[in-house]
Scaffold this motif. Sequence first.
Motif, PDB file in Angstrom:
ATOM      1  N   GLN A   1       1.150  -1.329  -0.041  1.00 11.52           N
ATOM      2  CA  GLN A   1       0.401  -0.073  -0.541  1.00 11.52           C
ATOM      3  C   GLN A   1       0.745   1.362   0.432  1.00 11.52           C
ATOM      4  O   GLN A   1       2.024   1.318   0.658  1.00 11.52           O
ATOM      5  CB  GLN A   1      -0.926   0.388   1.099  1.00 11.52           C
ATOM      6  N   VAL A   2       0.081   2.371  -0.344  1.00 10.49           N
ATOM      7  CA  VAL A   2       0.677   3.486  -0.767  1.00 10.49           C
ATOM      8  C   VAL A   2      -0.289   4.567  -0.736  1.00 10.49           C
ATOM      9  O   VAL A   2      -0.783   4.888  -1.322  1.00 10.49           O
ATOM     10  CB  VAL A   2       2.390   3.707  -1.741  1.00 10.49           C
ATOM     11  N   GLN A   3       0.347   5.502   0.012  1.00 13.22           N
ATOM     12  CA  GLN A   3      -1.005   6.363  -0.056  1.00 13.22           C
ATOM     13  C   GLN A   3      -0.092   7.772  -0.893  1.00 13.22           C
ATOM     14  O   GLN A   3       1.535   7.874  -0.623  1.00 13.22           O
ATOM     15  CB  GLN A   3      -0.960   7.296   1.356  1.00 13.22           C
ATOM     16  N   LEU A   4      -0.045   8.646  -1.555  1.00 11.61           N
ATOM     17  CA  LEU A   4       0.256   9.703  -2.554  1.00 11.61           C
ATOM     18  C   LEU A   4      -0.235  10.701  -2.735  1.00 11.61           C
ATOM     19  O   LEU A   4      -1.931  10.851  -2.479  1.00 11.61           O
ATOM     20  CB  LEU A   4      -0.253   8.896  -3.732  1.00 11.61           C
ATOM     21  N   VAL A   5       0.327  12.190  -2.470  1.00 10.45           N
ATOM     22  CA  VAL A   5      -0.024  13.010  -1.832  1.00 10.45           C
ATOM     23  C   VAL A   5       0.159  14.332  -3.237  1.00 10.45           C
ATOM     24  O   VAL A   5       0.919  14.457  -3.206  1.00 10.45           O
ATOM     25  CB  VAL A   5      -0.099  14.128  -0.876  1.00 10.45           C
ATOM     26  N   GLU A   6      -0.573  14.381  -3.491  1.00 10.18           N
ATOM     27  CA  GLU A   6      -0.125  16.292  -4.750  1.00 10.18           C
ATOM     28  C   GLU A   6      -0.585  16.882  -4.595  1.00 10.18           C
ATOM     29  O   GLU A   6      -0.991  17.865  -3.934  1.00 10.18           O
ATOM     30  CB  GLU A   6      -1.433  16.046  -5.730  1.00 10.18           C
ATOM     31  N   LEU A   7       0.360  17.744  -4.911  1.00  7.16           N
ATOM     32  CA  LEU A   7       0.665  19.284  -4.566  1.00  7.16           C
ATOM     33  C   LEU A   7       1.226  20.367  -5.499  1.00  7.16           C
ATOM     34  O   LEU A   7       1.778  19.838  -6.120  1.00  7.16           O
ATOM     35  CB  LEU A   7       2.070  19.304  -3.199  1.00  7.16           C
ATOM     36  N   GLY A   8       0.817  21.260  -5.771  1.00  6.08           N
ATOM     37  CA  GLY A   8       1.459  22.262  -6.324  1.00  6.08           C
ATOM     38  C   GLY A   8      -0.140  22.380  -7.947  1.00  6.08           C
ATOM     39  O   GLY A   8       1.297  23.933  -8.054  1.00  6.08           O
ATOM     40  N   GLY A   9      -0.760  22.247  -7.141  1.00  3.23           N
ATOM     41  CA  GLY A   9      -2.198  22.946  -8.332  1.00  3.23           C
ATOM     42  C   GLY A   9      -2.152  24.557  -7.844  1.00  3.23           C
ATOM     43  O   GLY A   9      -2.013  25.383  -7.518  1.00  3.23           O
ATOM     44  N   GLY A  10      -3.330  25.050  -9.689  1.00  5.79           N
ATOM     45  CA  GLY A  10      -3.422  26.715  -8.713  1.00  5.79           C
ATOM     46  C   GLY A  10      -3.786  27.154 -10.342  1.00  5.79           C
ATOM     47  O   GLY A  10      -4.308  25.631 -11.741  1.00  5.79           O
ATOM     48  N   GLY A  35       2.801   7.251 -12.307  1.00  7.71           N
ATOM     49  CA  GLY A  35       2.227   8.861 -13.244  1.00  7.71           C
ATOM     50  C   GLY A  35       1.130   9.450 -12.835  1.00  7.71           C
ATOM     51  O   GLY A  35       1.394   9.428 -12.308  1.00  7.71           O
ATOM     52  N   TRP A  36       1.339  10.559 -14.022  1.00 11.91           N
ATOM     53  CA  TRP A  36       0.670  11.401 -13.785  1.00 11.91           C
ATOM     54  C   TRP A  36      -1.189  11.137 -14.381  1.00 11.91           C
ATOM     55  O   TRP A  36      -0.122  11.274 -16.128  1.00 11.91           O
ATOM     56  CB  TRP A  36       1.975  13.047 -14.238  1.00 11.91           C
ATOM     57  N   PHE A  37      -1.627  11.188 -14.407  1.00 13.34           N
ATOM     58  CA  PHE A  37      -3.083  11.382 -14.967  1.00 13.34           C
ATOM     59  C   PHE A  37      -3.718  12.775 -15.048  1.00 13.34           C
ATOM     60  O   PHE A  37      -3.697  13.418 -14.218  1.00 13.34           O
ATOM     61  CB  PHE A  37      -3.643  10.533 -14.488  1.00 13.34           C
ATOM     62  N   GLU A  96      -0.373   8.748  -9.816  1.00 16.65           N
ATOM     63  CA  GLU A  96      -1.037   7.113  -9.382  1.00 16.65           C
ATOM     64  C   GLU A  96       0.279   6.580  -9.049  1.00 16.65           C
ATOM     65  O   GLU A  96       1.678   6.737 -10.053  1.00 16.65           O
ATOM     66  CB  GLU A  96      -1.344   7.225 -10.598  1.00 16.65           C
ATOM     67  N   ALA A  97       0.302   5.490  -8.674  1.00 20.63           N
ATOM     68  CA  ALA A  97       2.096   4.151  -8.674  1.00 20.63           C
ATOM     69  C   ALA A  97       0.817   3.027  -8.997  1.00 20.63           C
ATOM     70  O   ALA A  97      -0.211   2.798  -8.851  1.00 20.63           O
ATOM     71  CB  ALA A  97       1.861   4.304  -7.141  1.00 20.63           C
ATOM     72  N   ALA A  98       2.143   2.333 -10.206  1.00 19.40           N
ATOM     73  CA  ALA A  98       1.439   0.789 -10.003  1.00 19.40           C
ATOM     74  C   ALA A  98       3.070   0.114  -9.600  1.00 19.40           C
ATOM     75  O   ALA A  98       4.225   0.548  -9.891  1.00 19.40           O
ATOM     76  CB  ALA A  98       1.784   0.809 -11.635  1.00 19.40           C
ATOM     77  N   PRO A  99       2.701  -1.388  -9.065  1.00 20.43           N
ATOM     78  CA  PRO A  99       3.662  -1.919  -8.131  1.00 20.43           C
ATOM     79  C   PRO A  99       4.376  -3.086  -9.937  1.00 20.43           C
ATOM     80  O   PRO A  99       4.761  -3.733  -9.485  1.00 20.43           O
ATOM     81  CB  PRO A  99       2.864  -3.033  -7.318  1.00 20.43           C
ATOM     82  N   TRP A 100       3.841  -2.306 -10.717  1.00 21.66           N
ATOM     83  CA  TRP A 100       4.787  -3.178 -11.979  1.00 21.66           C
ATOM     84  C   TRP A 100       4.853  -2.268 -13.117  1.00 21.66           C
ATOM     85  O   TRP A 100       5.155  -1.162 -12.917  1.00 21.66           O
ATOM     86  CB  TRP A 100       3.539  -4.135 -12.213  1.00 21.66           C
ATOM     87  N   ALA A 101       6.185  -3.057 -14.096  1.00 20.14           N
ATOM     88  CA  ALA A 101       6.015  -2.280 -15.210  1.00 20.14           C
ATOM     89  C   ALA A 101       5.189  -1.734 -15.798  1.00 20.14           C
ATOM     90  O   ALA A 101       4.523  -2.858 -15.986  1.00 20.14           O
ATOM     91  CB  ALA A 101       7.204  -2.765 -16.234  1.00 20.14           C
ATOM     92  N   ASP A 108      -3.249   0.269 -15.044  1.00 18.92           N
ATOM     93  CA  ASP A 108      -2.754  -0.122 -14.392  1.00 18.92           C
ATOM     94  C   ASP A 108      -2.139   0.042 -13.496  1.00 18.92           C
ATOM     95  O   ASP A 108      -1.350  -0.479 -12.946  1.00 18.92           O
ATOM     96  CB  ASP A 108      -1.066  -0.166 -16.191  1.00 18.92           C
ATOM     97  N   TYR A 109      -2.743   1.298 -12.865  1.00 19.19           N
ATOM     98  CA  TYR A 109      -2.595   1.851 -11.831  1.00 19.19           C
ATOM     99  C   TYR A 109      -3.662   1.548 -11.009  1.00 19.19           C
ATOM    100  O   TYR A 109      -4.588   0.864 -11.108  1.00 19.19           O
ATOM    101  CB  TYR A 109      -2.205   2.814 -12.416  1.00 19.19           C
ATOM    102  N   ARG A 110      -2.523   0.962  -9.362  1.00 16.50           N
ATOM    103  CA  ARG A 110      -3.186   0.415  -8.759  1.00 16.50           C
ATOM    104  C   ARG A 110      -3.784   1.566  -7.203  1.00 16.50           C
ATOM    105  O   ARG A 110      -4.158   1.228  -6.115  1.00 16.50           O
ATOM    106  CB  ARG A 110      -2.624  -0.362  -7.816  1.00 16.50           C
ATOM    107  N   PHE A 111      -3.208   2.854  -7.168  1.00 14.93           N
ATOM    108  CA  PHE A 111      -2.929   3.571  -5.859  1.00 14.93           C
ATOM    109  C   PHE A 111      -3.003   5.291  -6.342  1.00 14.93           C
ATOM    110  O   PHE A 111      -2.307   5.692  -8.141  1.00 14.93           O
ATOM    111  CB  PHE A 111      -1.868   3.592  -4.912  1.00 14.93           C
ATOM    112  N   TRP A 112      -3.422   6.244  -5.450  1.00 16.17           N
ATOM    113  CA  TRP A 112      -3.793   7.224  -6.822  1.00 16.17           C
ATOM    114  C   TRP A 112      -4.294   8.346  -5.396  1.00 16.17           C
ATOM    115  O   TRP A 112      -4.708   7.715  -4.318  1.00 16.17           O
ATOM    116  CB  TRP A 112      -5.065   7.229  -7.656  1.00 16.17           C
ATOM    117  N   GLY A 113      -3.847  10.018  -5.380  1.00 19.62           N
ATOM    118  CA  GLY A 113      -3.969  10.557  -4.810  1.00 19.62           C
ATOM    119  C   GLY A 113      -5.188  11.393  -4.922  1.00 19.62           C
ATOM    120  O   GLY A 113      -6.018  10.726  -5.969  1.00 19.62           O
ATOM    121  N   GLN A 114      -5.107  12.649  -3.872  1.00 20.33           N
ATOM    122  CA  GLN A 114      -7.097  13.305  -4.947  1.00 20.33           C
ATOM    123  C   GLN A 114      -6.621  14.338  -5.104  1.00 20.33           C
ATOM    124  O   GLN A 114      -7.675  14.277  -5.736  1.00 20.33           O
ATOM    125  CB  GLN A 114      -7.379  13.610  -2.628  1.00 20.33           C
ATOM    126  N   GLY A 115      -5.773  14.092  -5.842  1.00 15.19           N
ATOM    127  CA  GLY A 115      -5.711  15.350  -6.953  1.00 15.19           C
ATOM    128  C   GLY A 115      -5.515  16.613  -6.859  1.00 15.19           C
ATOM    129  O   GLY A 115      -5.682  16.949  -5.316  1.00 15.19           O
TER     130      GLY A 115
END
Length: 122
Positions: A1-10, A35-37, A96-101, A108-115
């Motif tokens: 498991q990994v938690q992701l937090v995005e910063l810097g939008g505007g 990845g960034w989506f 987003e994060a994927a535990p494989w190539a 393919d991605y399994r974890f993502w932040g709030q955006g």
Amino acid sequence: QVQLVELGGGSVQAGGSLRLSCVASVSTYGRYWMGWFRQAPGEEREGVASIDSSGRLTLYADSVKGRFTISQDNANTVSMQMSSLKYEDTAMYYCEAAPWATGLRDSDYRFWGQGTQVTVSS
């Protein structure tokens, strides 16, 4: 498991720049392809840029090549420098994060932040 937090939008005018950062709860080196989506209202989520777990291989959507740069800043942080921003870059951006190539396929991605919201005015 990994938690992701995005910063810097505007908000920025067309032609301007923004830097987004994604802070992970664990080191992503050797473990996660990052990845960034982005997703605009009424649109499907699309892949923008990705970087492999070594931090060396990068992929970009054609729409952002030459304008966006993804990088691994440290063990826990992946950033994306966005330059020459266009109105059509306006969207919610997700890390987003994927535990494989993988690449730029969202499924393919399994974890993502709030955006974080990026708004470009023309």
